[in-house]
Every structure is written in structure tokens, then in C-alpha cells.
Design a protein around this motif. Structure first.
Motif, mmCIF file in Angstrom:
data_model
loop_
_atom_site.group_PDB
_atom_site.id
_atom_site.type_symbol
_atom_site.label_atom_id
_atom_site.label_comp_id
_atom_site.label_asym_id
_atom_site.label_seq_id
_atom_site.Cartn_x
_atom_site.Cartn_y
_atom_site.Cartn_z
ATOM 1 N N VAL A 22 -7.376 -2.149 5.239
ATOM 2 C CA VAL A 22 -6.614 -1.030 4.970
ATOM 3 C C VAL A 22 -7.090 -0.480 3.493
ATOM 4 O O VAL A 22 -7.436 0.552 3.140
ATOM 5 C CB VAL A 22 -5.339 -1.187 5.243
ATOM 6 N N PRO A 43 -4.903 11.414 2.414
ATOM 7 C CA PRO A 43 -4.314 11.841 3.992
ATOM 8 C C PRO A 43 -3.606 10.593 4.386
ATOM 9 O O PRO A 43 -3.785 9.522 3.691
ATOM 10 C CB PRO A 43 -5.588 11.714 4.544
ATOM 11 N N SER A 44 -2.619 10.860 5.470
ATOM 12 C CA SER A 44 -1.766 9.869 5.811
ATOM 13 C C SER A 44 -2.587 8.806 6.476
ATOM 14 O O SER A 44 -3.560 8.939 7.248
ATOM 15 C CB SER A 44 -0.850 10.316 7.038
ATOM 16 N N GLY A 45 -2.241 7.257 6.216
ATOM 17 C CA GLY A 45 -2.920 6.159 6.599
ATOM 18 C C GLY A 45 -4.068 5.902 5.620
ATOM 19 O O GLY A 45 -4.836 4.932 6.001
ATOM 20 N N SER A 46 -4.237 6.339 4.702
ATOM 21 C CA SER A 46 -5.506 6.326 3.699
ATOM 22 C C SER A 46 -5.045 4.804 2.749
ATOM 23 O O SER A 46 -5.937 4.380 2.341
ATOM 24 C CB SER A 46 -5.705 7.297 2.890
ATOM 25 N N GLY A 47 -3.924 4.396 2.887
ATOM 26 C CA GLY A 47 -3.672 3.085 2.229
ATOM 27 C C GLY A 47 -2.901 3.259 0.847
ATOM 28 O O GLY A 47 -2.889 2.303 0.137
ATOM 29 N N LYS A 48 -2.326 4.552 0.830
ATOM 30 C CA LYS A 48 -1.487 4.534 -0.323
ATOM 31 C C LYS A 48 -0.328 3.780 -0.490
ATOM 32 O O LYS A 48 -0.275 3.174 -1.838
ATOM 33 C CB LYS A 48 -1.000 6.262 -0.425
ATOM 34 N N SER A 49 0.441 3.844 0.528
ATOM 35 C CA SER A 49 1.606 2.853 0.509
ATOM 36 C C SER A 49 1.216 1.498 0.123
ATOM 37 O O SER A 49 2.003 0.690 -0.630
ATOM 38 C CB SER A 49 2.616 3.115 1.527
ATOM 39 N N THR A 50 0.113 1.149 0.963
ATOM 40 C CA THR A 50 0.013 -0.253 0.947
ATOM 41 C C THR A 50 -0.462 -0.593 -0.632
ATOM 42 O O THR A 50 -0.321 -1.744 -1.069
ATOM 43 C CB THR A 50 -1.084 -0.331 1.766
ATOM 44 N N LEU A 65 -7.844 -5.376 10.553
ATOM 45 C CA LEU A 65 -7.777 -4.111 9.942
ATOM 46 C C LEU A 65 -7.777 -3.947 8.321
ATOM 47 O O LEU A 65 -7.034 -4.539 7.782
ATOM 48 C CB LEU A 65 -6.647 -3.173 10.455
ATOM 49 N N PHE A 106 -4.925 -6.202 7.235
ATOM 50 C CA PHE A 106 -3.700 -6.577 7.996
ATOM 51 C C PHE A 106 -4.572 -7.007 9.426
ATOM 52 O O PHE A 106 -5.113 -6.306 10.304
ATOM 53 C CB PHE A 106 -2.884 -5.732 8.664
ATOM 54 N N GLU A 153 3.420 -6.523 -0.144
ATOM 55 C CA GLU A 153 2.319 -6.628 0.654
ATOM 56 C C GLU A 153 1.431 -7.917 -0.233
ATOM 57 O O GLU A 153 1.214 -7.540 -1.465
ATOM 58 C CB GLU A 153 1.241 -5.551 0.997
#
Ligand SMILES: Nc1ncnc2c1ncn2[C@@H]1O[C@H](COP(=O)(O)OP(=O)(O)O)[C@@H](O)[C@H]1O
Ligand SMILES: [Mg+2]
Lengths: 224, 251
Positions: free
Chosen positions: B17, B36-43, B15, B12, B52
């Protein structure tokens, strides 16, 4: 010489005033009809990624919101018409000019209503639609627009009331709407207090029902 | 392989990800992703149906090369079901309309047939009696089950779940996990981002641990939970078990 109110004069003027009121309603309704499409187009253009499209829409909105509607109407009826007559030997008559002025003016405000409503729809709605395989157009048409339109209704109603009152300024461009007809009646009868009272009452008669209906709709939308 | 990902990067702006993810998923496999949260799982999940765009790398999903600009994105998406943390039901449509919309508008299924199928699916997720209700009248667990039925209505080959129970009150988590477990049992290929370790342990064929945009470790649930090889995995699991692990076990 005492103040001698004569309500009979106002009542005599009533047919003339009602004629003006009819024109007021026609100009407001037809103008807003076109204004809605213009506003929807401009509002969509402003949310568009296309810079030229959104740029044009932004200029339109800022130009209209930054100038009084009276100036817009005078500009159209006297200014633009001067050019039209010179160039084409043809001019926009006063009633169409009034309709056009309402359409162009309300369109600018409606575009902001449309844009705000569309942008208020959660991003997840679009993602859900797209993830199901809907094209971006279908996602907009079936998912975003119906929800956005619901959110627009209170503001659109409000704009209706504003535009309806704005038509009173078209007395300046020779439109025989309610105020203009009143002025004609007053010129003959000198019954300014009585006739302006009736005119004000007639405006309320038009706007109050809209307000009441709107409040009902808003309450129903809240429930859902 | 129904999903093949090779060296996937996602940025992004500046950044980065996802920093080189490779993984394969077989048909009928259930893969849970933790991290962990923010590790890129959703992405990562969102790259699989092109919500995306892919910065670089190879992603083949159900035979479609997603990096190829000629790929028909809508067709790929129609073959993938996605379930979101926030449900994202369409609030202006009834439950039935939510479920029938995509089959009617995308596949051209006749209305009657779409409705029959939708009612079957709603029965399956235990909501056959809610067909004519609007989503606002449902609990979170019910909404998520409708969302699952809505995705299933397209006959997807693969189901993607992005933390499907994270927005739910604890007492509603079980009903959603039960539906997902049924689905897994029927042989649906599933990729599930979740913090429900009990579910992962019981249902997953494989667990992938993602941290800071890379796959740190992947293994069977038995191995990864009882015997993680990497320190980062151990630290993460330690935190989860201390946090909401107990509830995860029961889920
Ligand atoms: N659309 C976006 N634009 C910019 N940054 C994003 C966007 N989506 C996610 N990110 C960032 O990417 C990183 C990974 O996010 P995400 O995939 O949602 O992680 P996870 O699902 O593991 O919690 C986060 O730092 C997040 O802020
Ligand atoms: Mg996430």
C-alpha cells in the motif's frame, strides 16, 4: 369413577414445593454467577489471538452446546463421581453438582454472548483509545467492555431464564428442587394434575418478572 | 524536524500500500495530504502513530524511532493526537468524560484538574455547554469538535487528521474547519488528510499529493493548485474541483 380434583392437596404440598423453589433459585443464581465468569473468560479466550487459548475455549463451547444438559448433569453426578469416589474417596453432592452443571453449561452459552458483544464493538473505538495512549488492557477495560456489557444484557437475561428452567432436570440427580419436591408430593397424594399445575405456575412466577424487567432494560438501552 | 519518514513501505499481506514514502515535517508546520481514495493516505497517517505496523523504512516522530521495537508505543501515541473521519467518540461517556478520560487514565492527571482543562478545551471548540451531554445527542460537527478537544486534552505535539469532515453534512463542515484553522494559527503541527481544497489552500504550509502509495508531488498550496507539475496531480485536482471543489473553496 369421575375425575376428582382436590386442590387442597396441592395447597398442602405448597410448603414442600416452596422449599424446592428456593433451591431452584439458589442453584440458578449461584450457578449463573460462576457461569458468567466462566463464560466471560471463555468468550475472551475465543477472541484471543493465542491459538491454544482460543482452541481450548472452542472445544469447551462446542462440547457443551452439542450435548444435552441432562447428560452433562448425569455425567457429573454419576460418572465423574464414580471416578472421584474411587480415586479420592470423596464425591460431589447433588446440589453442588447442580450448581456446577449450570455454571459449566451456561458458561458455554454466555461465552458466545460475550464474544459476540465484544466483536460487535466498532474497531474505531479501540483505535480511538489506543491513539490516545491507552494500553490495550485499559482500552478494553474502559472502552470496549462497558459498551459490550450493555449489549449483552438482553441475552444474559434470556440465558438466566433458560438456566433457571434447566434446573428442573436436576430432579434426575436427586436435587430437591421444585420438580423433585413435586414428584415426592405426587407420590404420596396422586394429585398429579393439581401439583404440576402449581409447579408450572411457580416457574412462571419466577420467569415472568425477569422477562418484564428485561423488556424495560431493553427499552431503556434503545433510547440511549 | 518533528516528523522524519524515510523510504516507508507498508504491506498488507502481499498488497503493498505504501511504496517508499519519504517526507519531513517541521514543528508548527501544517501539511495537507490529498490523493485519490485507496492511495494510502490513511495508512500513512496510521503508520505515524503505529495504528499500523511499519513493514520497512525509518519513521522518527517527536524523537521516537517507531521502527525500534523498544519504543514505548503508548508514550508516542500520547504525544500525538488523532482525529478520525468517523469521530469515534465513546458513546457510553459524556462529552466531559470523553475528554478527561485519557489525561486521567494515561497521564494520571487528578480528576478536578482534568475537568477544568477539558472545560477550557470544550469552550475553545465552542461546546462548553455540552459537557454533560452524551455524544448521541450531538450533531456530526459537534461530535468532531469534541473529538478534537479529546485529542488536545493530552497536550499533543502533533495532530493527525484523517478526513475529519468527510462524514459531515456540508453545512457542518465549516465549524470543524474553523476549529482546525484556529489550531493551526496557534502553531500546532498538523498533518491533515482532506478533500477540502479551500482549507488546504488557506491553511496549509505544504500540500502533499499521494497516489498509489507514493508521493507524486509536494509543494506550497499556491503552486500545487495553480501550477501542478505532474499530470496525475492535474487529473486528480481536475476531478476534485469539478466534484466538490466549490464547496471546498467556501470551507
Ligand atoms: N487493514 C487492512 N488490510 C488490508 N488492506 C488494507 C487495510 N487497510 C487499508 N488497506 C488497503 O490499503 C489501500 C490504501 O488504503 P487507505 O490507506 O485507507 O487509502 P486512503 O486513505 O488513501 O483512501 C486500499 O487498497 C485498502 O483497501
Ligand atoms: Mg482514508
Amino acid at each position: 369413577m369421575g375425575l376428582d380434583l382436590n386442590w387442597g392437596l396441592a395447597i398442602n404440598a405448597l410448603p414442600l414445593l416452596l422449599e424446592g423453589m428456593k433451591l431452584t433459585i439458589i442453584i440458578a443464581v449461584v450457578g449463573l454467577f460462576f457461569g458468567f465468569f466462566l463464560g466471560a473468560a471463555a468468550g475472551l479466550a475465543r477472541t484471543s489471538k493465542n491459538k491454544i487459548l482460543s482452541g481450548i475455549a472452542t472445544i469447551y463451547v462446542e462440547a457443551i452446546r452439542g450435548t444435552p444438559i441432562l447428560v452433562q448433569a448425569l455425567y457429573l453426578y454419576f460418572g465423574v463421581n464414580q471416578v472421584l469416589i474411587y480415586a479420592l474417596g470423596w464425591k460431589i453432592e447433588s446440589v453442588p453438582a447442580g450448581i456446577l452443571a449450570i455454571a459449566i453449561n451456561s458458561g458455554a452459552y454466555i461465552s458466545e454472548i460475550v464474544r459476540g458483544a465484544i466483536q460487535s464493538i466498532e474497531k474505531g473505538q479501540v483505535e480511538a483509545g489506543r491513539s490516545l495512549g491507552l494500553s490495550s488492557f485499559k482500552t478494553f477495560y474502559y472502552i470496549v467492555w462497558p459498551q459490550a456489557f450493555k449489549r449483552m444484557i438482553p441475552s444474559l437475561g434470556n440465558q438466566f431464564i433458560i438456566s433457571l428452567k434447566d434446573t428442573s432436570l436436576f430432579a434426575f440427580i436427586a436435587v430437591g428442587e421444585l420438580v423433585r419436591q413435586g414428584q415426592i408430593a405426587i407420590a404420596v397424594t396422586f394429585a398429579a394434575f393439581e401439583i404440576y399445575t402449581v409447579i408450572a405456575a411457580l416457574y412462571l412466577l419466577m420467569t415472568l418478572p425477569i422477562s418484564i424487567v428485561l423488556r424495560h432494560i431493553e427499552r431503556r438501552l434503545d433510547v440511549n | 524536524m518533528i516528523i522524519t519518514v524515510e523510504n516507508l513501505h507498508k504491506k498488507f499481506g502481499s498488497l503493498e500500500v505504501l511504496r517508499g514514502i519519504s517526507c519531513k515535517v517541521k514543528e508548527r508546520e501544517v501539511v495537507c495530504m490529498i490523493g485519490p481514495s485507496g492511495s494510502g493516505k490513511s495508512t500513512f497517517l496510521r503508520c505515524l502513530n503505529l495504528l499500523e505496523s511499519i513493514t520497512s523504512g525509518k519513521v522518527i516522530v517527536n524523537g521516537h524511532d517507531l521502527a525500534d521495537p523498544k519504543t514505548d508505543i503508548n508514550k508516542v501515541r500520547a504525544e500525538l493526537g488523532m482525529v478520525f473521519q468517523q469521530f469515534n467518540l465513546f458513546p457510553h461517556m459524556t462529552v466531559l468524560q470523553n475528554v478527561t478520560m485519557a489525561p486521567i487514565k494515561v497521564l494520571g492527571t487528578p480528576k478536578r484538574k482534568a475537568a477544568e482543562k477539558a472545560l477550557q478545551l470544550l469552550d475553545k471548540v465552542g461546546l462548553g455547554d455540552k459537557a454533560d451531554v452524551y455524544p448521541s445527542k450531538l450533531s456530526g460537527g459537534q461530535m468532531q469538535r469534541v473529538a478534537i478537544a479529546r485529542a488536545l486534552a493530552m497536550n499533543p505535539k502533533i495532530m493527525l487528521f484523517d478526513e475529519p469532515t468527510s462524514a459531515l453534512d456540508p453545512e457542518l463542515v465549516g465549524e470543524v474547519l474553523a476549529v482546525m484553522q484556529d489550531l493551526a494559527r496557534e502553531g500546532m503541527t498538523m498533518m491533515v488528510v482532506t478533500h477540502e481544497m479551500g482549507f488546504a489552500r488557506e491553511v496549509a504550509d505544504r500540500v502533499i499529493f499521494i497516489d498509489q502509495g507514493v508521493i507524486v508531488e509536494e509543494d506550497t498550496p499556491a503552486n500545487i493548485f495553480s501550477n501542478p507539475r505532474h499530470k496525475r496531480t492535474r487529473t486528480f485536482l481536475g476531478k476534485i474541483i469539478k466534484g466538490d471543489g466549490v464547496q471546498g473553496q467556501s470551507g
